[in-house]
Design a protein around this motif. Structure first.
Motif, PDB file in Angstrom:
ATOM      1  N   TYR A  51      60.591  18.962   2.051  1.00 12.62           N
ATOM      2  CA  TYR A  51      61.225  19.924   2.950  1.00 12.62           C
ATOM      3  C   TYR A  51      60.505  21.267   2.930  1.00 12.62           C
ATOM      4  O   TYR A  51      60.331  21.898   3.971  1.00 12.62           O
ATOM      5  N   ILE A  52      60.072  21.703   1.756  1.00 12.14           N
ATOM      6  CA  ILE A  52      59.330  22.961   1.670  1.00 12.14           C
ATOM      7  C   ILE A  52      57.989  22.823   2.379  1.00 12.14           C
ATOM      8  O   ILE A  52      57.547  23.736   3.075  1.00 12.14           O
ATOM      9  N   LEU A  53      57.343  21.679   2.217  1.00  5.56           N
ATOM     10  CA  LEU A  53      56.052  21.452   2.865  1.00  5.56           C
ATOM     11  C   LEU A  53      56.194  21.481   4.384  1.00  5.56           C
ATOM     12  O   LEU A  53      55.350  22.044   5.081  1.00  5.56           O
ATOM     13  N   ASN A  54      57.265  20.914   4.909  1.00  5.18           N
ATOM     14  CA  ASN A  54      57.482  20.940   6.360  1.00  5.18           C
ATOM     15  C   ASN A  54      57.845  22.337   6.854  1.00  5.18           C
ATOM     16  O   ASN A  54      57.494  22.713   7.958  1.00  5.18           O
ATOM     17  N   ALA A  55      58.540  23.112   6.039  1.00  9.53           N
ATOM     18  CA  ALA A  55      58.954  24.445   6.460  1.00  9.53           C
ATOM     19  C   ALA A  55      57.813  25.447   6.357  1.00  9.53           C
ATOM     20  O   ALA A  55      57.597  26.258   7.253  1.00  9.53           O
ATOM     21  N   LEU A  58      52.171  24.966   3.718  1.00 14.14           N
ATOM     22  CA  LEU A  58      51.090  25.379   2.837  1.00 14.14           C
ATOM     23  C   LEU A  58      51.230  24.623   1.517  1.00 14.14           C
ATOM     24  O   LEU A  58      52.165  24.861   0.758  1.00 14.14           O
ATOM     25  N   ARG A  59      50.305  23.712   1.262  1.00 10.62           N
ATOM     26  CA  ARG A  59      50.395  22.895   0.059  1.00 10.62           C
ATOM     27  C   ARG A  59      50.180  23.706  -1.210  1.00 10.62           C
ATOM     28  O   ARG A  59      50.717  23.373  -2.251  1.00 10.62           O
ATOM     29  N   LEU A  64      53.596  26.322  -6.563  1.00 13.62           N
ATOM     30  CA  LEU A  64      54.163  27.573  -7.070  1.00 13.62           C
ATOM     31  C   LEU A  64      55.687  27.561  -6.970  1.00 13.62           C
ATOM     32  O   LEU A  64      56.380  27.965  -7.908  1.00 13.62           O
ATOM     33  N   TYR A  65      56.225  27.076  -5.853  1.00 12.31           N
ATOM     34  CA  TYR A  65      57.676  27.015  -5.693  1.00 12.31           C
ATOM     35  C   TYR A  65      58.301  26.043  -6.686  1.00 12.31           C
ATOM     36  O   TYR A  65      59.377  26.307  -7.227  1.00 12.31           O
ATOM     37  N   ALA A  66      57.643  24.919  -6.936  1.00 16.78           N
ATOM     38  CA  ALA A  66      58.160  23.959  -7.917  1.00 16.78           C
ATOM     39  C   ALA A  66      58.141  24.567  -9.313  1.00 16.78           C
ATOM     40  O   ALA A  66      59.076  24.379 -10.095  1.00 16.78           O
ATOM     41  N   LEU A  67      57.084  25.307  -9.636  1.00 19.97           N
ATOM     42  CA  LEU A  67      57.001  25.958 -10.940  1.00 19.97           C
ATOM     43  C   LEU A  67      58.075  27.026 -11.090  1.00 19.97           C
ATOM     44  O   LEU A  67      58.716  27.129 -12.147  1.00 19.97           O
TER      45      LEU A  67
END
Length: 103
Positions: A51-55, A58-59, A64-67
């Motif tokens: 979902y973050i990748l679709n929004a 930017l891979r 960074l968001y997962a960390l």
């Protein structure tokens, strides 16, 4: 008398075994809640990056968001000890997704 010698490795194994035994002992609702929280963390860890990748699209920011999410769970576990189970499931799902992608 135990046949295992008293080494640091044996002490570490005993400590981990006691921790696992304590976490899975007790009433049935505690064990089932722990398992459900592990599965919830796995669900979040396997679906949230998509979902973050679709929004954001930017891979590089996705890691960074997962960390950041994992570190927030580490900070919050003092107040909410059940966050550890969610974090373990989350990290497992993210690592499994990385192996699927091949990176």
């Amino acid at each position: 008398m135990s046949s295992i010698q008293r080494t640091r490795l044996a002490g570490l194994q005993n400590k981990w075994g006691d921790g696992i035994r304590r976490s899975w002992s007790g009433p049935w609702w505690r064990r089932s809640a722990s398992l459900l929280l592990l599965l919830l963390g796995f669900f979040i860890g396997s679906n949230l990056p998509i979902y973050i990748l679709n929004a954001v699209e930017l891979r590089t920011h996705l890691a960074l968001y997962a960390l950041i999410a994992c570190e927030l769970m580490v900070v919050g576990r003092r107040r909410l000890p059940w966050l550890d189970n969610i974090r373990i499931g989350f990290v497992y799902a993210v690592v499994l997704e990385a192996f699927k992608v091949g990176s």
